[in-house]
Design a protein around this motif. Structure first.
Motif, short mmCIF file in Angstrom:
data_model
loop_
_atom_site.label_atom_id
_atom_site.label_comp_id
_atom_site.label_asym_id
_atom_site.label_seq_id
_atom_site.Cartn_x
_atom_site.Cartn_y
_atom_site.Cartn_z
N LYS A 286 8.40 7.41 -6.15
CA LYS A 286 8.27 8.24 -4.89
C LYS A 286 9.84 8.69 -4.78
O LYS A 286 10.73 8.29 -5.17
CB LYS A 286 7.84 7.53 -3.82
N ASP A 287 9.76 9.61 -3.95
CA ASP A 287 10.87 10.24 -3.49
C ASP A 287 11.70 9.29 -2.12
O ASP A 287 12.13 9.79 -1.16
CB ASP A 287 10.73 11.55 -2.64
N ILE A 288 11.87 8.08 -2.81
CA ILE A 288 12.45 7.03 -1.81
C ILE A 288 13.67 6.41 -2.62
O ILE A 288 13.71 6.25 -3.74
CB ILE A 288 11.30 5.77 -1.57
N ILE A 289 14.70 6.43 -1.70
CA ILE A 289 15.84 5.63 -2.32
C ILE A 289 15.70 4.41 -2.59
O ILE A 289 15.14 3.55 -1.72
CB ILE A 289 17.27 5.73 -1.33
N TYR B 164 0.76 -1.13 -0.05
CA TYR B 164 -0.23 0.04 -0.06
C TYR B 164 0.72 1.15 -0.01
O TYR B 164 2.23 1.23 0.23
CB TYR B 164 -1.04 0.00 1.13
N ASP B 165 0.45 2.39 -0.17
CA ASP B 165 1.11 3.54 -0.27
C ASP B 165 1.73 3.93 0.86
O ASP B 165 0.86 4.24 1.86
CB ASP B 165 0.25 4.57 -1.08
N LYS B 166 2.96 4.15 1.23
CA LYS B 166 3.56 4.32 2.31
C LYS B 166 4.89 5.11 2.04
O LYS B 166 5.60 4.92 1.06
CB LYS B 166 3.64 3.10 3.03
N ASN B 167 5.03 5.86 2.66
CA ASN B 167 6.41 6.45 2.96
C ASN B 167 7.58 5.86 3.65
O ASN B 167 7.27 5.33 4.58
CB ASN B 167 6.57 8.05 3.44
N ALA B 168 8.88 6.20 3.06
CA ALA B 168 9.83 5.43 3.70
C ALA B 168 11.17 6.02 3.12
O ALA B 168 11.16 6.91 2.38
CB ALA B 168 10.15 3.97 3.36
#
Lengths: 318, 318
Positions: free
Chosen positions: A98-101, A71-75
């Motif tokens: 997303k802005d996730i490495i 699901y949509d989650k930031n990390a």
């Protein structure tokens, strides 16, 4: 160098997402859960997303209950394990935008290097051999959970240390995992000695149908709709039955024909010479040189004749 | 200490005889041929005597053609490998009575220490793990022949690194053998992927007969004389077919009944709880806790009822 960069990024992250491919196998599942446990020991906030069902056979693995659908989650960082292509991670690929490495850890030669940091070691017999090194570099002491997951990953991805990909390093890792608590016979029992009654009955039906052609160079097995119905079998029970044909001495190509509602599903295997990928492609299918498949809109008998004739031609040419 | 004594005796000998048990398996054959090659590299006069036929499946092993049936021969030393009891070496045991130094190298807990020098390591998953150490101590550089034979010995005696006996050391030895030229997938193909058509057809017949009893805790398989005749099978083809029953999830005891000319041969396997050695003993047979056998002078149907009832009783008690 790249491994060090991965280690630095993981150590400096707080929130980490682990993902692997759809139709997850023992290597995919074992690696992600082992990594989960390792990162938990480092007090990280970790989530595992797999966009598919987990086969029952792997539910004995410690922490397999921590796997979630994506699901949509930031990390801070997303680590993709054992995925040659980002499409193989299903809906979880949204996270790559997303802005996730993003980190891509894999052993497939076909890897498309889709992440910010890519580490692909095609000499590794399993992704687990790479994850083993990463967990070592993270400075974590292997526990029984991690060892069990990685041993399972290795034993499944090498066909029980039998495939050509098995190296001395594969065995060295296995040795270290046993020293750190991997229970060999328990894992073997769960993975290899845990077959359903229905599957055994289906194997019996398939073996009854076995016939050899072309002086024993071709083996052909059939599973009819009646066989599937009467043995109360699922399509997933068909997996690997074609290998019974391939494993007969003298056989070069094995065919398994499965009668479905509106088509015949064909699995092809070869031992050393015949490129069954080419044969499958003739009928609109594909795969690898030694293992491929296709579907035909014929009766079982007609499909069998078409496939057999094509293979006979190729053996005659060769 | 004992290993050093063995090394000294081998190094000071000129003529050496190697023997192993009748019904030789991969460990027995692999170890004796590996040792043969090692001693040849030391310029020794070496003979291998095995008082039985060599299964075809092991004839790919380098120097397997050097194995002879025993005959009366003098030597400085006789090395018995993988034999718990001297009766197991057949006629070659005559050599133990002579004025020849005898050495007993084994890993079975039941070893009767019948030789002049006895080295029994019950922690070894295979005799090959001991022979590996001895060849190292002899100062020999492992070549591809030796590595192939010992890897085959290990992979067969551990069921492909699956049995409980598999240790970290087992994998460490396997790693070193690969580094010295053991070809993993070639060996696997020769050993595990080289089944006869007749055996596959016999497996199909046996699986057709499969029935479960006692809420799926007992699996029973039958092979009739008709099955043997019509599939043109040998008694040696029956080996391991009972495992199909044991490997079904939920099954605790598996039975295989084979109809012979004048008796019913019964094979028994259990997973975790039931002592099938005790059951076999009731009918005049025996074996191990998890694998045993007996013979009954009944019809197949009567034998089945007797064995089933006994197992049901034991499961009820347990």
């Amino acid at each position: 160098m790249i491994l060090n960069e991965i280690i630095e990024n993981i150590l400096s992250a707080s929130n980490i997402i682990l993902v692997t491919h759809i139709s997850p196998d023992g290597d995919a599942i074992g690696c992600t859960i082992a990594m989960y446990k390792a990162l938990k020991l480092l007090k990280k906030d970790v989530k595992i997303f797999i966009d598919d069902d987990i086969p029952d056979v792997y539910k004995f693995l410690p922490n397999s209950d921590k796997i979630e659908r994506p699901y949509d989650k930031n990390a801070d960082i997303i680590v993709v394990i054992d995925c040659a292509d980002k499409d193989r991670i299903g809906n979880a690929q949204e996270l790559l935008k997303k802005d996730i490495i993003s980190v891509n850890i894999d052993h497939h030669i076909s890897n498309t290097l889709y992440a910010d940091i890519n580490y692909v070691d095609t000499n590794a017999a399993s992704a687990a051999e790479i994850i083993y090194q990463i967990i070592k570099l993270l400075g974590i002491n292997f526990d029984s959970d991690i060892s069990t997951c990685l041993y399972t990953a290795i034993v499944t991805d090498t066909g029980g240390f039998m495939y050509n990909s098995t190296t001395a390093f594969t065995h060295e890792v296995a040795a270290d995992l046993i020293n750190n608590g991997a229970p060999v016979s328990y894992i073997s029992d769960k993975i290899f000695h845990n077959i359903t009654y229905n599957k055994i009955k289906l194997i019996g039906r398939a073996l009854d149908s076995l016939k050899l052609y072309k002086n024993g160079k071709i083996a052909c097995l059939e599973i009819t709709k009646k066989d599937l119905d009467e043995t109360n079998s699922k399509v997933s029970d068909i997996e690997n039955i074609v290998n019974y044909g391939r494993d007969i001495n003298g056989v070069e190509v094995a065919i398994l024909l499965v009668e479905k509602d509106d088509e015949i599903k064909v699995s092809l295997r070869s031992k050393e010479k015949v490129d069954v990928n080419k044969i499958a492609q003739i009928f609109g299918g594909g795969g690898h040189i030694r293992a491929s498949g296709c579907s035909l809109k014929n009766s079982l008998e007609e499909a069998k004749i078409q496939i057999l004739n094509k293979i006979k031609d190729i053996i005659n040419e060769g």
